[in-house]
Design an enzyme around this catalytic site. Structure first.
Site, short mmCIF file in Angstrom:
data_model
loop_
_atom_site.label_atom_id
_atom_site.label_comp_id
_atom_site.label_asym_id
_atom_site.label_seq_id
_atom_site.Cartn_x
_atom_site.Cartn_y
_atom_site.Cartn_z
N ARG A 202 0.81 -1.22 0.00
CA ARG A 202 0.00 0.00 0.00
C ARG A 202 0.85 1.28 0.00
NH1 ARG A 202 -5.43 -0.08 1.15
NH2 ARG A 202 -6.36 -2.02 0.53
N ARG B 265 -5.83 12.74 -5.55
CA ARG B 265 -7.09 12.13 -5.09
C ARG B 265 -8.16 13.20 -4.82
NH1 ARG B 265 -11.03 10.20 -3.91
NH2 ARG B 265 -11.56 8.42 -2.60
O1 1CP Z 1 -4.25 -4.15 2.18
C1 1CP Z 1 -4.47 -5.29 1.80
O2 1CP Z 1 -4.93 -6.18 2.53
C2 1CP Z 1 -4.12 -5.66 0.39
C3 1CP Z 1 -5.19 -6.30 -0.43
C4 1CP Z 1 -6.30 -5.32 -0.75
C5 1CP Z 1 -7.59 -5.28 -0.20
C6 1CP Z 1 -8.15 -6.14 0.92
C7 1CP Z 1 -6.23 -4.34 -1.78
C8 1CP Z 1 -5.02 -4.12 -2.60
N1 1CP Z 1 -7.46 -3.75 -1.86
C9 1CP Z 1 -8.33 -4.28 -0.92
C10 1CP Z 1 -9.75 -3.91 -0.72
C11 1CP Z 1 -9.90 -2.48 -0.41
N2 1CP Z 1 -9.77 -1.48 -1.33
C12 1CP Z 1 -10.10 -1.88 0.85
C13 1CP Z 1 -10.27 -2.61 2.19
C14 1CP Z 1 -11.72 -2.72 2.52
C15 1CP Z 1 -12.02 -3.43 3.84
O3 1CP Z 1 -11.80 -4.65 3.97
O4 1CP Z 1 -12.53 -2.76 4.74
C16 1CP Z 1 -10.13 -0.47 0.66
C17 1CP Z 1 -10.35 0.59 1.68
C18 1CP Z 1 -9.89 -0.25 -0.73
C19 1CP Z 1 -9.76 1.07 -1.43
C20 1CP Z 1 -8.36 1.42 -1.78
N3 1CP Z 1 -7.53 0.64 -2.55
C21 1CP Z 1 -7.68 2.62 -1.45
C22 1CP Z 1 -8.23 3.79 -0.66
C23 1CP Z 1 -9.08 4.59 -1.60
C24 1CP Z 1 -8.95 6.07 -1.43
O5 1CP Z 1 -9.96 6.63 -1.05
O6 1CP Z 1 -7.91 6.67 -1.75
C25 1CP Z 1 -6.40 2.54 -2.05
C26 1CP Z 1 -5.32 3.58 -2.05
C27 1CP Z 1 -6.32 1.28 -2.74
C28 1CP Z 1 -5.20 0.83 -3.58
C29 1CP Z 1 -4.72 -0.56 -3.46
N4 1CP Z 1 -5.44 -1.62 -2.96
C30 1CP Z 1 -4.65 -2.76 -3.01
C31 1CP Z 1 -3.40 -2.39 -3.58
C32 1CP Z 1 -2.26 -3.36 -3.78
C33 1CP Z 1 -3.47 -1.02 -3.89
C34 1CP Z 1 -2.51 -0.10 -4.64
C35 1CP Z 1 -1.11 -0.34 -4.76
C36 1CP Z 1 -0.29 -0.12 -3.50
O7 1CP Z 1 -0.15 -1.08 -2.73
O8 1CP Z 1 0.27 0.97 -3.35
#
Ligand code: 1CP
Length: 345
Positions: free
Chosen positions: A23, A36
């Site tokens: 992340r 964002r």
């Molecule tokens: O963190 C982990 O467990 C990694 C696996 C994972 C999961 C469970 C990713 C990879 N996405 C998710 C689902 C998800 N997506 C959630 C969790 C929900 C929950 O269980 O409550 C959330 C909050 C998101 C949204 C999300 N994805 C955000 C925040 C959005 C915002 O408002 O800015 C972000 C920045 C991401 C990006 C993301 N998700 C996952 C990866 C590998 C990445 C991007 C690459 C990186 O790692 O930098």
């Protein structure tokens, strides 16, 4: 050309331990928040130039040794016919969750080259801008972890609907997991073909399961992906959070790297599986709230636990939290770079 990360994945010699953070492209970076503020999450994910820009930010700003493509694990169910909504302060939501066999039947196995074209385009743009500075990691969710979101309809604490389906109608869950395993494999192959230098499978919720159910409903489907994957030399990383009870089985599915959370002792992990795979991890992400001096002590302690030689990729045991000071993230990267050469004499 910094290929430390790829060499460590292959357990080849490195001058120092490579480091990146799960992340790492995200809200703790003011430069991410600035973009964002102007675009919603899915617009960023679906606009290759924006996705590439935030993917590269942690390389430029904090100096990580690998980039990970900015996307989300939940783009796969979106492509299979479940529109993904990112609801502010609630997270991902599917309005029509999977609750029955007919719901599973209605899902298509996505053709990633079409339905997820935007990810492959983002990988292409990112690779061109990186120009070999660091390798680029592609990724997908594990079938089990994707299924939890698809069945619950959002993130969950109780896993009420998925537990019910797993125990009362395992044949329906198996149908879903099987479709997902095929879709995820095709998606990873498409990312590798588009230029991803390595791929990681995120099994964030593997640790919800008992060891037996973990093998049956999570690891078996990861095995199905990895054993059929045309990887074209790209290393495969498996991250099953909370599944340290099954390390030997995880190391046996044919991946190159096993990523572990902070509840594992790296010396023990290396003893058990270090001959078979490289090991990624495992700083507790909450420790980044402590001072840079303490972060450095913890880095040293993890490097000492792994010991001398190659086969270690430094990472967190899970994703970085959005309110960690950037200076602390930078301190972590700096500490790994300065402290680790001593372990590669
Ligand atoms: O963190 C982990 O467990 C990694 C696996 C994972 C999961 C469970 C990713 C990879 N996405 C998710 C689902 C998800 N997506 C959630 C969790 C929900 C929950 O269980 O409550 C959330 C909050 C998101 C949204 C999300 N994805 C955000 C925040 C959005 C915002 O408002 O800015 C972000 C920045 C991401 C990006 C993301 N998700 C996952 C990866 C590998 C990445 C991007 C690459 C990186 O790692 O930098």
């Amino acid at each position: 050309m910094n290929d430390l990360f790829l060499r460590a994945c292959r357990r080849q010699r490195v001058e120092r331990t490579p480091v990146w953070m799960m992340r790492q492209a995200g809200r703790y970076l003011p430069e991410y928040r600035a973009i964002r503020a102007k675009a919603d999450f899915m617009t960023m994910v679906k606009t290759p130039e924006l996705a590439a820009e935030v993917t590269i930010q942690p390389v430029d700003i904090i100096g990580v040794d690998a980039a990970i493509i900015f996307s989300d694990i939940l783009v796969v169910p979106d492509a299979m016919g479940m529109p993904l909504e990112m609801v502010e302060s609630r997270g991902p939501v599917f309005r029509a969750p999977i609750r029955s066999r007919s719901d599973v039947d209605a899902l298509n196995v996505a053709d990633p080259e079409r339905a997820l074209r935007y990810v492959m385009e983002a990988i292409g743009v990112t690779k061109r801008s990186l120009a070999g500075r660091v390798p680029l990691i592609g990724f997908a969710g594990s079938p089990w972890t994707l299924a939890t979101y698809m069945i619950e309809g959002s993130g969950s604490k109780e896993f009420k609907h998925v537990a019910r389906m797993m125990l009362d109608e395992p044949e329906v869950l198996d149908l879903l997991l099987d479709k997902l395993a095929t879709g995820v494999r095709l998606f990873l192959e498409a990312q590798i073909a588009a230029g991803a230098d390595a791929v990681q499978i995120f099994d964030t919720w593997g640790g919800f399961l008992t060891p037996d159910h973990y093998k049956r409903f999570s690891l078996d489907y990861i095995f199905k992906i990895v054993s059929n994957l045309h990887r074209d030399g790209a290393p495969v990383i498996i991250f099953s959070k909370g599944a340290n009870h099954s390390l030997i089985d995880i190391a046996g599915v044919g991946a190159d790297v096993v990523s572990v959370d902070w509840t594992a002792d790296l010396a023990e992990v290396r003893n058990r599986i270090g001959e078979k795979v490289a090991i990624q991890g495992n700083l507790n992400p909450s420790y980044l709230y402590a001072s840079p001096e303490q972060i450095r002590r913890e880095v040293r302690s993890i490097l000492r636990k792994f010991g001398n030689g190659s086969g270690h990729i430094f990472n967190l045991g899970h994703g970085i939290f959005p309110d960690v000071p950037v200076e602390h993230a930078r301190a972590l990267i700096r500490a790994v770079k300065e402290e680790s050469p001593a372990f590669h004499g």
